[in-house]
Design an enzyme around this catalytic site. Sequence first.
Site, PDB file in Angstrom:
ATOM      1  CG  ASP A  88      -7.479  -1.741  13.787  1.00  0.00           C
ATOM      2  OD1 ASP A  88      -8.259  -1.116  13.060  1.00  0.00           O
ATOM      3  OD2 ASP A  88      -6.577  -1.192  14.457  1.00  0.00           O
ATOM      4  CG  ASP A 138      -0.074  -4.464   9.916  1.00  0.00           C
ATOM      5  OD1 ASP A 138      -0.976  -3.750  10.400  1.00  0.00           O
ATOM      6  OD2 ASP A 138       0.300  -4.382   8.715  1.00  0.00           O
ATOM      7  CD  GLU A 197      -3.457   2.593  13.223  1.00  0.00           C
ATOM      8  OE1 GLU A 197      -3.341   1.362  13.100  1.00  0.00           O
ATOM      9  OE2 GLU A 197      -4.336   3.233  12.629  1.00  0.00           O
ATOM     10  CD  GLN A 238      -0.917  -0.910   3.603  1.00  0.00           C
ATOM     11  OE1 GLN A 238      -2.128  -0.981   3.567  1.00  0.00           O
ATOM     12  NE2 GLN A 238      -0.199  -1.498   4.549  1.00  0.00           N
ATOM     13  CG  ASP A 281      -2.596 -12.720   4.519  1.00  0.00           C
ATOM     14  OD1 ASP A 281      -3.316 -11.745   4.814  1.00  0.00           O
ATOM     15  OD2 ASP A 281      -3.039 -13.748   3.975  1.00  0.00           O
ATOM     16  N   GLY A 282      -2.668 -11.737   7.805  1.00  0.00           N
ATOM     17  CA  GLY A 282      -3.489 -12.178   8.930  1.00  0.00           C
ATOM     18  C   GLY A 282      -4.249 -13.450   8.615  1.00  0.00           C
ATOM     19  CG  HIS A 285      -7.491   2.799  18.201  1.00  0.00           C
ATOM     20  ND1 HIS A 285      -6.869   3.953  17.779  1.00  0.00           N
ATOM     21  CD2 HIS A 285      -7.220   1.882  17.247  1.00  0.00           C
ATOM     22  CE1 HIS A 285      -6.245   3.725  16.636  1.00  0.00           C
ATOM     23  NE2 HIS A 285      -6.446   2.485  16.293  1.00  0.00           N
TER      24      HIS A 285
HETATM   25  N1  SAM Z   1      -8.246   2.214  11.828  1.00  0.00           N
HETATM   26  C1  SAM Z   1      -8.139   1.806  10.488  1.00  0.00           C
HETATM   27  C2  SAM Z   1      -9.309   2.139   9.643  1.00  0.00           C
HETATM   28  O1  SAM Z   1     -10.270   1.386   9.566  1.00  0.00           O
HETATM   29  O2  SAM Z   1      -9.284   3.189   9.041  1.00  0.00           O
HETATM   30  C3  SAM Z   1      -7.518   0.466  10.268  1.00  0.00           C
HETATM   31  C4  SAM Z   1      -6.266   0.407  11.078  1.00  0.00           C
HETATM   32  S1  SAM Z   1      -4.780  -0.226  10.579  1.00  0.00           S
HETATM   33  C5  SAM Z   1      -3.705   1.045  10.053  1.00  0.00           C
HETATM   34  C6  SAM Z   1      -4.984  -1.237   9.192  1.00  0.00           C
HETATM   35  C7  SAM Z   1      -3.805  -2.201   9.064  1.00  0.00           C
HETATM   36  O3  SAM Z   1      -4.251  -3.401   8.449  1.00  0.00           O
HETATM   37  C8  SAM Z   1      -2.635  -1.696   8.215  1.00  0.00           C
HETATM   38  O4  SAM Z   1      -1.511  -1.532   9.038  1.00  0.00           O
HETATM   39  C9  SAM Z   1      -2.445  -2.785   7.164  1.00  0.00           C
HETATM   40  O5  SAM Z   1      -1.081  -3.025   6.858  1.00  0.00           O
HETATM   41  C10 SAM Z   1      -3.112  -3.974   7.833  1.00  0.00           C
HETATM   42  N2  SAM Z   1      -3.550  -5.043   6.936  1.00  0.00           N
HETATM   43  C11 SAM Z   1      -4.245  -4.931   5.796  1.00  0.00           C
HETATM   44  N3  SAM Z   1      -4.459  -6.141   5.252  1.00  0.00           N
HETATM   45  C12 SAM Z   1      -3.889  -7.057   6.096  1.00  0.00           C
HETATM   46  C13 SAM Z   1      -3.780  -8.473   6.088  1.00  0.00           C
HETATM   47  N4  SAM Z   1      -4.264  -9.192   5.070  1.00  0.00           N
HETATM   48  N5  SAM Z   1      -3.166  -9.069   7.120  1.00  0.00           N
HETATM   49  C14 SAM Z   1      -2.639  -8.327   8.155  1.00  0.00           C
HETATM   50  N6  SAM Z   1      -2.704  -6.983   8.191  1.00  0.00           N
HETATM   51  C15 SAM Z   1      -3.321  -6.349   7.185  1.00  0.00           C
END
Ligand code: SAM
Length: 302
Positions: free
Chosen positions: A159, A109, A89, A34, A141-142, A65
């Site tokens: 999240d 993450d 974050e 991203q 990857d989650g 949060h």
């Molecule tokens: N508060 C936020 C919102 O909804 O606007 C979301 C918070 S957070 C910054 C989102 C995180 O999800 C990012 O750090 C991103 O790298 C992570 N992310 C996205 N896809 C993912 C995946 N498949 N596995 C793990 N993390 C993932």
Amino acid sequence: MSLSWKWFIEYQTRGSAHMHGIRRTLHSESTEFQRIDVVESEEYGRMLVLDGKVQSTLRDEHIYHESLVHPAMVSHPRPRDVLILGGGEGGTLREVLRHPVVERAVMVDIDRRVVEVSREFMPELSGGAFEDPRVELVFEDGRSYVQGRRGEFDIVIADLTDPLEGGPGALLYTRDFYGMVSSALKEGGMMVTQATSTYYSDYCFATIYRTASSVFGVSGGYHVWVPSYDSTWGFVFGSKEPDPSRLVGRFEETARRIGLEGLRYLDERTYQALFALPKELVSKLQGWSLVATDEKPAFMPV
Ligand code: SAM
């Protein structure tokens, strides 16, 4: 009036947007997953922006949060093992660690750079959480982390970035994925996920809600106004037993009993308000039948 800043425009739909006055850009990069920007905004202070979408601002991140984390954590009788998917974050981790009962908090993450950039430019967000000995930080990857795990966690908190077509989070909002999450949960465990805007993408919220209810015996949704998102923001839970909506009227008393301290947004009234979904949204949810699957995921339009 003379304005000495540039404007960043975040689209909620093709026909609606929120304009943010930006004083300066502190960091920009594109990772394999991203685009990451950290900017200093006039109204909200520093903001983390991923792929053009505001994720967290220093002024109002606590609203999002606290609302994501505590309904699940307070309604579970003993949430010792917690898994956070995404949450780069560190604000979600910070809120999880407020609970003295937590013994292990795993945060997974996909993008190491979101964590590193947030720690450098917005350290207030994690507030030291990454240094806590209860934390395991994993960059993966989650979905692949969760796959194959059995009865390991009391709470799973998703999240993740919104389900955008081609985005890294798109396949973490499907029935297939929630089935994996259910297997990874212990008896009596529950999951909660951010579930997009309940106003601009109410169909997306409704699909996540229906998808969770197709997997879990207990499920529901709630929302909160997040000023920097310019919308009420939705959350969906799916549970094997605890039901956060049943905590209405007992939130403060329960929080006191379990030693949960330092909240800035949630109290008895704001907790109750989370579950006060408007009438038209409730009837939309009741009539909604679309379930997101790996073959047919639900996407946000912009
Ligand atoms: N508060 C936020 C919102 O909804 O606007 C979301 C918070 S957070 C910054 C989102 C995180 O999800 C990012 O750090 C991103 O790298 C992570 N992310 C996205 N896809 C993912 C995946 N498949 N596995 C793990 N993390 C993932």
